[in-house]
Design an enzyme around this catalytic site. Structure first.
Site, PDB file in Angstrom:
ATOM      1  N   ASP A 167       0.828  -1.199   0.000  1.00 23.71           N
ATOM      2  CA  ASP A 167       0.000   0.000   0.000  1.00 23.71           C
ATOM      3  C   ASP A 167       0.869   1.258   0.000  1.00 23.71           C
ATOM      4  OD1 ASP A 167      -2.341   1.826   0.724  1.00 23.71           O
ATOM      5  OD2 ASP A 167      -3.285  -0.144   0.801  1.00 23.71           O
ATOM      6  N   HIS A 208      -4.149   4.931   4.114  1.00 22.20           N
ATOM      7  CA  HIS A 208      -4.779   3.699   3.648  1.00 22.20           C
ATOM      8  C   HIS A 208      -4.073   2.443   4.158  1.00 22.20           C
ATOM      9  CE1 HIS A 208      -6.385   0.962   0.373  1.00 22.20           C
ATOM     10  NE2 HIS A 208      -7.469   1.614   0.713  1.00 22.20           N
ATOM     11  N   SER A 382     -11.561  -2.002   0.107  1.00 21.51           N
ATOM     12  CA  SER A 382     -10.257  -1.847   0.753  1.00 21.51           C
ATOM     13  C   SER A 382     -10.284  -2.373   2.172  1.00 21.51           C
ATOM     14  CB  SER A 382      -9.853  -0.366   0.779  1.00 21.51           C
ATOM     15  OG  SER A 382      -9.486   0.079  -0.496  1.00 21.51           O
TER      16      SER A 382
END
Length: 752
Positions: A167, A208, A382
Site C-alpha cells: 500500500d 490507507h 479496501s
C-alpha cells in the site's frame, strides 16, 4: 415407633437419591474404544496380548512404564455403556495386573468467565467492531459477524503468521500496531529503503495502508483503538503506492521476501472508472507465479485482493487483471444490512465476501489511523480484503501446511450464502455450490474455515492440472449491433492424458476481440454442466475502440464441476448502436483443476443456517425467487411489465402466473404496511391504516420491478439478469421496506 419408621423412610429415600445420582452421572459418561492396562513384561508382552485378544496396541501411556493403551478392533468409537465383557476378558488374563475402559472426562479452563463478547477486550472501540462479534439485542435478529470469536476461544489468534500490506506505507510505531510490527516483512519501494513509514501531508492522503494493517493486527487488550482479526500475527508494510508505480515496483512488492511472508494483502488496482482494462505486467505476472510456486517454502504465497470500488461507475472487475487472476483470492464487500454496497463491482472471479461499509446509516470498519489515532470510518472493498487476510492468518496458524490452493478450496467450501441470500443473482452450479457474481461463494465464516483446515483431518488438494482447448481451424467471426456470436466448444478435458481434469477450479477464457465500442460487449460462458456465467457485462463509460487482446476472462463459478461435455460461448451487443462492429479473432478455453476429486468434495456441500438472513433485521421471512419465467426486454430495461393501459384481465392473468411462482407473502405485507404508514399527510389521521389499500396490480408491479429481473436464473434469454441493479435503489436506503416503498410510490406516481 412412628418416629423411627419415618427416620428409616427418610434414610432409604436419601440412599435411593444418591444411587440415582451416581447412576445418572455414570449414564452421562461417553466410553471410548480405548483400554488402559498395566502389564509387566514390556512391549513384547503387551503386543502378544493385543494380538491374542483382538486389540491394536496404541503404545505406552506417557512415561508410565508397563502401562499401555489398546484399541479394540470390533468396537464402536464411542458408546454410552461400558463394554464390561471386553474389560473382563482383558482383566482375566494372568499377565494383566489392571485394566480399565477409558471414558471422556469434562474439564474446564479455570479462566475468569466472560459475561459476553462485549467484555472480551478492554480496547475502547471493540464494542464498535460489529463484524467481529454478535451485537444483537435479541436472538430474533440475524447474526452479522464473521464468526471469529469461536476461533479465538480455541487460542488461535494468528501466532506465527506473517502478513504484509502492499500500500502507501505503514505507521509502524502506532501504539496499537508496534507490538506486532515485522520489519522483515516491510520495505519502501518508493524511496528504496527499509522504512515503510508513510509520508505525512495536510490531508492524511497516505492513511490507507495503516488502516488496512490495523484491521489485521491491532493489538488486543492494550486500551487502544480496537482488535485485529489476527491480533497476535506479525504485520509488515510495503510502501509502493505513494509515488510512480511501475511494473518493476509491483513485481518487487508482490514478490517481497516470499520465504518469510505468508500472506500479501492488497487493496488497490487499476482505475475503477468503468472504462479501464488493465492487469499485471510481465514482471508482476512472473512475481505472482514465483510466489505460488516458491513462496512459503513451496506451499505458495497467499495473495488477497480487494475486488474494486467502481460500482457507481458501472465498472466490472472482470476487466481488472489482478482480481481476475487465478493466483489471487478476490474479496468483495457486504454492508451491515447484508446487501451489496453501492461501490461494489460484479464479476465472475470474486471468490468470497467480508463486511465493510454500506449506506451512510451503516456502521463502518474500525482500525488504527495516522498520527497514532483511531478510526471508525474505514470503507470500501479496501476494508474487506484485510479482514479476509486476517481470517486466512488464523487458518495458517491452525494448519501451517496449507497450500495456496488449499486456502482457495477452504474459502469456496466454507463461505456462507445464507447471510446474503436476500440479494439477487444467486445460483447453484453443477457441483451444488451457491455462487453469485457480487459475492462469490458467500460470506467468510472464520470458524468453519479453521475447523475444516484442522491438520488432523484436512487432506491437501491433489496436484493442479491445466487443460487447454482451442480450435485451430477457427475463422474470425463478425459481430454487429443487436447481433451475437455463438461458439460451441466440445471437450473431453484432456481425458486419457496426464493433465486430464475431472474436478474444476478456475476457468479462463482467453480471447482477442476487435470492436468499435468495447463497453457494449456482453460475454457469457455456459459450462457442460449447464452453469451460465457472465464473463463480461456492459460498461457504459467504456467507449474504447481497442477491444481485448489476448485477455483472460476468469471465472470460479464452475468450481467442482466435471468439465467434460459441450461448453457454449456467447458474445452479444444489445446496445442498439447500429454503427458498432467488430469480430472475434481467436480464443482458447483454459481449464484448471484436478484429475481426482479433492477429499473434502467427495460428499456434497452442506449449507447451515448460521447467520440466517431475516430481511434486514426486520424478522420477515426470507425472500425466494418470486418468478422463474423468462424476462422480456421491458423487464431487462427496468420498465414496468404491465403498461398503463393494461386491462384488469391482463393484470389478473399476470397475478395468477406469479401466484404459481410462490411470491413471498411477507413482501406483500411489507409493501402494504410500508404504504400504510407512509401515506401523504393529507390523509385523515382518523382513518385507520388497516382501511388503506394499495392496488393489487401496484403491489405486483413493485415486486416485479424490484425482483423479477434480478432473481432469474441465467439462461440463454436472460443473459443480463445477474447484472440488473434495479434491486439496489440508487438513492440512500436504510432498510428494505424503504426501497420497497420507494418503488411502489414510483409506480403509483407513474399511474397518476
Amino acid at each position: 415407633m412412628k418416629q423411627r419408621g419415618w427416620t428409616l423412610q427418610c434414610t432409604a429415600f436419601t440412599l435411593f437419591c444418591v444411587w440415582c445420582a451416581l447412576n445418572s452421572v455414570k449414564a452421562k459418561r461417553q466410553f471410548v474404544n480405548e483400554w488402559a492396562a498395566e502389564i509387566h513384561g514390556g512391549p513384547e508382552a503387551a503386543s502378544a496380548i493385543a494380538e491374542e485378544l483382538g486389540y491394536d496396541l496404541l503404545g505406552q501411556i506417557g512415561s508410565l512404564e508397563n502401562h499401555y493403551l489398546f484399541k479394540h478392533k470390533n468396537h464402536p468409537r464411542r458408546s454410552r455403556r461400558s463394554a464390561l465383557h471386553i474389560t473382563k476378558r482383558l482383566s482375566d488374563d494372568d499377565r494383566v495386573i489392571w485394566a480399565e475402559q477409558q471414558y471422556e472426562k469434562e474439564r474446564r479452563k479455570r479462566s475468569v468467565p466472560r459475561d459476553s463478547a462485549l467484555n472480551l477486550f478492554n480496547d475502547p472501540m471493540w464494542n464498535q467492531q460489529w463484524y467481529l462479534q454478535d451485537t444483537r439485542m435479541t436472538a430474533s435478529l440475524p447474526k452479522l459477524d464473521l464468526h471469529v470469536i469461536p476461533v479465538w476461544q480455541k487460542g488461535i489468534t494468528g501466532k506465527g503468521v506473517v502478513i504484509t500490506v502492499l500500500d502507501d506505507g505503514l505507521e509502524w510505531n502506532h501504539t496499537d500496531i508496534y507490538a506486532n510490527y515485522d520489519p522483515e516483512a516491510s520495505y519502501d519501494f518508493n524511496d528504496n529503503d527499509h522504512d515503510p513509514f508513510p509520508r505525512y501531508d495536510p490531508t492524511n492522503e497516505n492513511k490507507h495502508g495503516t488502516r488496512c494493517a490495523g484491521e489485521i493486527a491491532m493489538q488486543a487488550n492494550n486500551h487502544k483503538c480496537g482488535v485485529g482479526v489476527a491480533y497476535n500475527s506479525k504485520v509488515g508494510g510495503i510502501r509502493m503506492l505513494d509515488g510512480i508505480v511501475t511494473d518493476a515496483i509491483e513485481a518487487s512488492s508482490i514478490g517481497f521476501n516470499p520465504g518469510h511472508v505468508d500472506i500479501y494483502s492488497a487493496s488497490w488496482g487499476p482505475n475503477d472508472d468503468g472504462k479501464t482494462v488493465e492487469g499485471p505486467g510481465r514482471l508482476a505476472q512472473k512475481a505472482f507465479e514465483y510466489g505460488v510456486k516458491q513462496g512459503r517454502q513451496g506451499k505458495g504465497s497467499i495473495f488477497v485482493w480487494a475486488s474494486g470500488n467502481g460500482g457507481r461507475q458501472g465498472d466490472n472487475c472482470d476487466c481488472d487483471g489482478y482480481t481476475d487472476s487465478i493466483y489471487t483470492i478476490s474479496i468483495s464487500s457486504a454492508s451491515q444490512q447484508g446487501l451489496s454496497p453501492w461501490y461494489a463491482e460484479k464479476c465472475s472471479s470474486t471468490l468470497a465476501t467480508s463486511y465493510s461499509s454500506g449506506d451512510y446509516t451503516d456502521q463502518r470498519i474500525t482500525s488504527a489511523d495516522l498520527h497514532n489515532d483511531c478510526t471508525e470510518t474505514h470503507t470500501g472493498t479496501s476494508a474487506s480484503a484485510p479482514l479476509a487476510a486476517g481470517i486466512f492468518a488464523l487458518a495458517l496458524e491452525a494448519n501451517p501446511n496449507l497450500t495456496w490452493r488449499d486456502m482457495q478450496h477452504l474459502v469456496v467450501w466454507t463461505s456462507e450464502y445464507d447471510p446474503l441470500a436476500n440479494n439477487p443473482g444467486w445460483k447453484k452450479n453443477g457441483a451444488g455450490l451457491m455462487v453469485n457474481s457480487r459475492f462469490g461463494f458467500g460470506l467468510l465464516n472464520a470458524k468453519a474455515l479453521v475447523d475444516l483446515a484442522d491438520p488432523r483431518t484436512w487432506r491437501n488438494v491433489p496436484e493442479k492440472k491445466e487443460c487447454i482447448i482451442k480450435d485451430n481451424n477457427f475463422e474470425p467471426r463478425a459481430l454487429k449491433a443487436n447481433g451475437e456470436v455463438i461458439v460451441e466448444i466440445p471437450t473431453r478435458a484432456c481425458e486419457g492424458q496426464e493433465n486430464a481434469i475431472n474436478s474444476l477450479e478456475h476457468v479462463q477464457f482467453e480471447a482477442t476481440i476487435e470492436y468499435s465500442r468495447r463497453g457494449d460487449l456482453h460475454v457469457t460462458l455456459t459450462s457442460a454442466a449447464g452453469t451460465s456465467t457472465v464473463l463480461l457485462a456492459e460498461r457504459e463509460r467504456d467507449t474504447s475502440p481497442n477491444g481485448f487482446k489476448n485477455w483472460d476472462f476468469m471465472s470460479v463459478h464452475t468450481w467442482g464441476e466435471n468439465p467434460v461435455g459441450t461448453w457454449t460461448l456467447k458474445v452479444t451487443d444489445m446496445s442498439g448502436r447500429m454503427q458498432n462492429e467488430g469480430r472475434i479473432v481467436n480464443w482458447k478455453l483454459i481449464l484448471h483443476g484436478t484429475s481426482s476429486q479433492p477429499e473434502h468434495m467427495k460428499q456434497p456441500r452442506v449449507y447451515t443456517s448460521y447467520n440466517t438472513v431475516q430481511n434486514d433485521r426486520r424478522g420477515v421471512e426470507k425472500m425466494v425467487n418470486v418468478v422463474e419465467e423468462k424476462p422480456t426486454q421491458n423487464s431487462l430495461n427496468g420498465n414496468l411489465l404491465v403498461p398503463k393501459n393494461s386491462s384488469s384481465s391482463s393484470v389478473e392473468d399476470r397475478r395468477d402466473e406469479q401466484v404459481q411462482g410462490a411470491p413471498s407473502k411477507a413482501m406483500l405485507r411489507l409493501l402494504q404496511s410500508a404504504f400504510s404508514k407512509n401515506t401523504p399527510s393529507k390523509q385523515s389521521s382518523k382513518i385507520p391504516s388497516a382501511k388503506l389499500s394499495v392496488p393489487y396490480e401496484g403491489l405486483y408491479e413493485a415486486l416485479e420491478k424490484l425482483n423479477k429481473p434480478s432473481q432469474l436464473e441465467d439462461s440463454e434469454d436472460s443473459l443480463y439478469s445477474d447484472y440488473v441493479d434495479v434491486f439496489y435503489n440508487t438513492k440512500p436506503y436504510k432498510h428494505r421496506d424503504d426501497r420497497l416503498l420507494q418503488a411502489l410510490m414510483d409506480i403509483l406516481n407513474e399511474k397518476n
